[in-house]
Design a protein around this motif. Sequence first.
Motif, PDB file in Angstrom:
ATOM      1  N   SER A 207     -13.270 -54.625   4.042  1.00 60.37           N
ATOM      2  CA  SER A 207     -14.461 -54.791   3.222  1.00 60.37           C
ATOM      3  C   SER A 207     -15.599 -55.097   4.180  1.00 60.37           C
ATOM      4  O   SER A 207     -15.704 -56.215   4.703  1.00 60.37           O
TER       5      SER A 207
ATOM      6  N   ASP B 292     -18.571 -56.220   6.152  1.00 62.26           N
ATOM      7  CA  ASP B 292     -19.370 -57.416   5.938  1.00 62.26           C
ATOM      8  C   ASP B 292     -20.693 -57.347   6.693  1.00 62.26           C
ATOM      9  O   ASP B 292     -21.325 -58.352   6.933  1.00 62.26           O
TER      10      ASP B 292
ATOM     11  N   ASP C  95     -24.604 -56.644   7.509  1.00 63.61           N
ATOM     12  CA  ASP C  95     -25.826 -56.924   6.753  1.00 63.61           C
ATOM     13  C   ASP C  95     -26.815 -55.796   7.016  1.00 63.61           C
ATOM     14  O   ASP C  95     -27.693 -55.894   7.879  1.00 63.61           O
TER      15      ASP C  95
ATOM     16  N   TYR D  78      -9.090 -58.106  11.054  1.00 62.00           N
ATOM     17  CA  TYR D  78     -10.527 -57.954  10.775  1.00 62.00           C
ATOM     18  C   TYR D  78     -11.378 -58.384  11.970  1.00 62.00           C
ATOM     19  O   TYR D  78     -12.373 -57.742  12.294  1.00 62.00           O
TER      20      TYR D  78
END
Length: 787
Positions: A24, A26, A28, A382
Amino acid sequence: MDCYTANWNPLGDSAFYRKYELYSMDWDLKEELRDCLVAAAPYGGPIALLRNPWRKEKAASVRPVLDIYSASGMPLASLLWKSGPVVSLGWSAEEELLCVQEDGAVLVYGLHGDFRRHFSMGNEVLQNRVLDARIFHTEFGSGVAILTGAHRFTLSANVGDLKLRRMPEVPGLQSAPSCWTTLCQDRVAHILLAVGPDLYLLDHAACSSVTPPGLAPGVSSFLQMAVSFTYRHLALFTDTGYIWMGTASLKEKLCEFNCNIRAPPKQMVCTHEFLHEVPAASEEIFKIASMAPGALLLEAQKEYEKESQKADEYLREIQELGQLTQAVQQCIEAAGHEHQPDMQKSLLRAASFGKCFLDRFPPDSFVHMCQDLRVLNAVRDYHIGIPLTYSQYKQLTIQVLLDRLVLRRLYPLAIQICEYLRLPEVQGVSRILAHWACYKVQQKDVSDEDVARAINQKLGDTPGVSYSDIAARAYGCGRTELAIKLLEYEPRSGEQVPLLLKMKRSKLALSKAIESGDTDLVFTVLLHLKNELNRGDFFMTLRNQPMALSLYRQFCKHQELETLKDLYNQDDNHQELGSFHIRASYAAEERIEGRVAALQTAADAFYKAKNEFAAKATEDQMRLLRLQRRLEDELGGEFLDLSLHDTVTTLILGGHNKRAEQLARDFRIPDKRLWWLKLTALADLEDWEELEKFSKSKKSPIGYLPFVEICMKQHNKYEAKKYASRVGPEQKVKALLLVGDVAQAADVAIEHRSEAELSLVLSHCTGATDGATADKIQRARAQAQKK
C-alpha cells in the motif's frame, strides 16, 4: 481453496493469471502520476518521478522536482532539477537513473540522487532536438534510443561503452511515427515503428516493411505497441480497438482480441511480475477439484494437523499411484511462487510431511527453497522494498541481490544474508564490509581519525578486504589525510605505494617501498620522484635514503651515466668518481687524446680520495697508452688496449727483443715475469735457437724446469732434454720424467733417498719396459728400510 483462487482470471482454456497487491504505497504525491514522468526499474527496483515536467500550462519559474522511491514507496532521494527539459526517464541494469534531455544530453544519477556522469547522443541530436526516447535492456547492457526532430533515429546499445549508431531513414516519413519501440533480435538492437497502417523495422543497414500475420482487416493506424521484457513477444494496439499479440519477429500470431476501446491508451506494457501467469505447480495444487499429487499431499497435511484419519487416506492414495515424490516436488515448487509467508509455510509443511514417507528423497531442493524464501521475504519487507519473484531472484543471482542491498546501504541485512547462506567471506561479508567502509569515508561530518579507527575496528584483518581500495575512495572524496591513515592498515606495500604516488606523497611512498624490500617497487617510486622533483631536491631526497641511493646508482650505471657522475660530484665521492672516469675513458672515447684526458681526470680524483695506488696505476696506464700509440706508429701492428704483458709478448713475437726489454725496465716488470713472458713467446714462435741463447744469457731466475715444460708442451723432446740436464737437483726427477727418461729419474731418486721421488718414479713405470726399473726401486726401498 475456492477463496484462494478467487483472484485467478482465465486466459483462454489453458492458463490463469492472478494479481495481488504488493504494498500500500505510502508516498506523499503532491501531483497526479499522469502529470509526472515515471520510470520503474525492473526486478523490484526503485521508482523515479519527475514532478512538474515542462508543460506549457506550468509556470516557467517552477523548478521540477526529481523524486526517487523504493518499490514500496519509501523515499530514497529528492532533488530540484536544475538542468534542461527532460524527455524521458529510465533505469539501467545497474540501477542508475538515465535522464534524457531535449538537447540529447543524458544525465546519470545514482539510487540516492547522487550525480554520476553525463554523455551526449551526438551533434545531430543536439541540432534537431529530442522528440522521444526509450531506455532499453540487452545482454550487452542498457541502451538509449532517440527520435529526433528530423524524424531520424539514433541509438546506443550499451551506455557503458557508448557507440552511437544512426539508423537508416524511413522513406516518406514527414512526421513523428504514431508509436515505436526497440527490439533486440540476434544480438542486434532494432527499431520498430508505425506510420499509419504500415510497420517498418530498422536495423543498422536498412529499413524494411513488415506485416503482422493474421491481422484483422480495417486497420488504418497502430496507436500503441509494447514488447515483452525478454523481447520474445509483441503487442500492437490498433485504431479498430483490437490488440494483436504475437512473436517479436512478426512471424507468428499468438492471439487477437477486441478490447472495445478506440482511444489511444496512455501506456501499454508487457508484464510478468505480479500480474502474472499462475505457475503450473500452483495451478495443479490449487485449482478447483484438483486431484494432482501436490493437492492431495497438501490436504493430507492439513488433515494430519486436525488429527483426522483422512490424512492417512489421502497419503495412501498418493502412494498407491507412486506419485509421492512428485507431490513433494510440486509443493516445494509452488511454495517458491507464493508471495504470502503463510501460504509458503503451508506448502513447505506439506512437503516436509510427504518427505517423512520417502526413503531416499534428496533434501537439497527443500533446504534451498527454505533458504531462498527466507531471503526473499526479508527483501520483500515494506522497509526494504525489493519485491522479487522467485524466478527473478534465481535469474538475478544472490550476488547481484547483495549488490543491490549494498547500493541501498542496507549493510546489516546484506551481512545477515551472507552469514545465513554461509557464503565464502571474500564473496560475502568481506565484500559488503568493504562497501560499507567506502560509504563511511564519504561521511564528511566525522573526523578523519574517527572514521579510520571505526573502519579498522570493524574490518580488522578480514580476508579479502583491501584497505588501499577504501583509501582510494577516500582520496576520491577529497579526504587525503584519511586515505593516508587508512593506508597504514594496508599490509601490502605494493598496494600502498601506487596510491601514495597518485596523492603526490612521493617521499612517503619511497619510505613504504623501501620497507617492503621490493626493489622493483623502489625503482617505480624513484622514476616517479625523478619526474616530479627538480634535480637538486631529488638528489637530496636520495641522500636521506641509502638503499634508494644505491639502487638508483645501479640504474644510472646502465641507463644514465651523466646522472651517475653528478651523484658522485654532489657526494664528493672521489673514489667512485675516479672509477667512473676510468670506465668512461674506454666506453665513450675513441681518440687516444680523449682517453688519456679522461684517465688524467680519474687520476686526479684518486689523489683527492687519497688512493695513491689507484692514482699511480692510472698514470702508468696513461704512459702505456702513449707508448702503444708510438709503437703502432713506428712498428705497425696493433698495440692499443693491450695489457702490459701482452704488449711485451707482442714485441717479442715481432722480434723486437730490445724494445721488449726496455719496456720491462720502464715499467719495472720483475725478471721472473719477463723470463716467463719471453720463454712463452719464443716457444710459441718455435725459435729454439733464440731460446737456447736466451737460456744461456744469464742464470735463469725461474730455473730450467719451465724450459723443459714449455718444450714438452710444444712436443719437442729433443730441446727439452737440453734443459733437463740443467735443472737443479730438487727438480731433477720431475724434469727427467717429463722427457720420458724413467731409468735415469730412478737413479736420481735412489741417490736422493727420497721416498716421495721414488713413489713418483714408480707411478710412471709401465709394463715390461720399465719392469727392471721398478724392481730396482723396490730393492732400494728394502735396503733403506733395513738401515
